[in-house]
Design a protein around this motif. Sequence first.
Motif, mmCIF file in Angstrom:
data_model
loop_
_atom_site.group_PDB
_atom_site.id
_atom_site.type_symbol
_atom_site.label_atom_id
_atom_site.label_comp_id
_atom_site.label_asym_id
_atom_site.label_seq_id
_atom_site.Cartn_x
_atom_site.Cartn_y
_atom_site.Cartn_z
ATOM 1 N N PRO A 7 0.826 -1.216 0.000
ATOM 2 C CA PRO A 7 0.000 0.000 0.000
ATOM 3 C C PRO A 7 0.858 1.264 0.000
ATOM 4 N N GLY A 8 0.588 2.158 -0.940
ATOM 5 C CA GLY A 8 1.334 3.404 -1.046
ATOM 6 C C GLY A 8 2.560 3.332 -1.936
ATOM 7 N N ALA A 9 3.007 2.119 -2.287
ATOM 8 C CA ALA A 9 4.201 1.965 -3.121
ATOM 9 C C ALA A 9 3.854 2.152 -4.599
ATOM 10 N N SER A 10 4.884 2.398 -5.418
ATOM 11 C CA SER A 10 4.648 2.629 -6.844
ATOM 12 C C SER A 10 5.774 2.046 -7.687
ATOM 13 N N ALA A 11 5.500 1.896 -8.972
ATOM 14 C CA ALA A 11 6.486 1.429 -9.946
ATOM 15 C C ALA A 11 6.244 2.184 -11.248
ATOM 16 N N LYS A 12 7.287 2.274 -12.081
ATOM 17 C CA LYS A 12 7.168 3.057 -13.309
ATOM 18 C C LYS A 12 7.589 2.245 -14.528
ATOM 19 N N VAL A 13 6.957 2.565 -15.659
ATOM 20 C CA VAL A 13 7.402 2.062 -16.954
ATOM 21 C C VAL A 13 7.490 3.260 -17.898
ATOM 22 N N ARG A 14 8.301 3.133 -18.929
ATOM 23 C CA ARG A 14 8.470 4.225 -19.888
ATOM 24 C C ARG A 14 8.094 3.725 -21.278
ATOM 25 N N VAL A 15 7.284 4.511 -21.971
ATOM 26 C CA VAL A 15 6.761 4.113 -23.277
ATOM 27 C C VAL A 15 7.328 5.031 -24.359
ATOM 28 N N THR A 16 7.790 4.441 -25.466
ATOM 29 C CA THR A 16 8.237 5.215 -26.621
ATOM 30 C C THR A 16 7.537 4.704 -27.874
ATOM 31 N N PHE A 17 7.553 5.520 -28.912
ATOM 32 C CA PHE A 17 6.832 5.222 -30.156
ATOM 33 C C PHE A 17 7.799 5.326 -31.329
ATOM 34 N N ARG A 18 7.821 4.286 -32.170
ATOM 35 C CA ARG A 18 8.647 4.292 -33.381
ATOM 36 C C ARG A 18 7.799 3.774 -34.536
#
Length: 236
Positions: free
Chosen positions: A86-97
């Motif tokens: 609870p309260g924790a987070s994670a990230k991903v990064r998206v790119t477009f080609r």
Amino acid sequence: PFLIHVTGSATAAPQIAVTGATGKNLANGNSYLNFGSVTVEEKSAGQTVTIRNAGTATLKNLSVTRTGNHAGEFTVTPLTRTSLAPGASAKVRVTFRPSKASPRWATLRIKSNDADARYFDIVLTGTGKATAVTKGGKKKKAKVKTSPAKPIAPPTVTIMTKGVEVIDGKKYRTLTLTLAKGDSHTSDDFEVSGDLTNWSSGKNHVSVLIDTPTTFKVRDNMPVTETRKRHIRSRR
């Protein structure tokens, strides 16, 4: 008169919350990451998606996938965690080609054990822009630009939106689907619950409000009150 004291505790449950690059909350099935116009075979600037557990129990079984006609043209960095306290987070990064000079789209799908949003879908859009050609016939490498553009509604993705609607003076949980071409549903495709543990489906529990080739809308047959929470989800 009798005085009765009632005590109890709420059931702990995970709750997924997703924000885009600007920090704005994204809506499941009704939000876009728009990359604008990008030169063919060039990579766009990245956009970060943050996944957070806004609930009171561990958010588990996290995974991120891409679906849709042009899924291969959108790259997503892998998740470094598959569960969030609870309260924790994670990230991903998206790119477009983009591979072609035309509108492109896909869906970013985040899967978890959130009973109300087992699949959190974000529409990915962008437009491939042709490489400029000089008089001598040589290709001129253009700079990658990410410019604002209107979201492109993908015809191959069914978009799901949850809500609460007042019907005959009572509040009900609703689920509205903007249907992809050829997609269809019945009331048996949805289920409802009051405790996120016991789920019920079928016409006795779910009513169809709208059924057209483009829109399918259902509601829970049990109204929401101040003391009674209700939940609705797709079984697919």
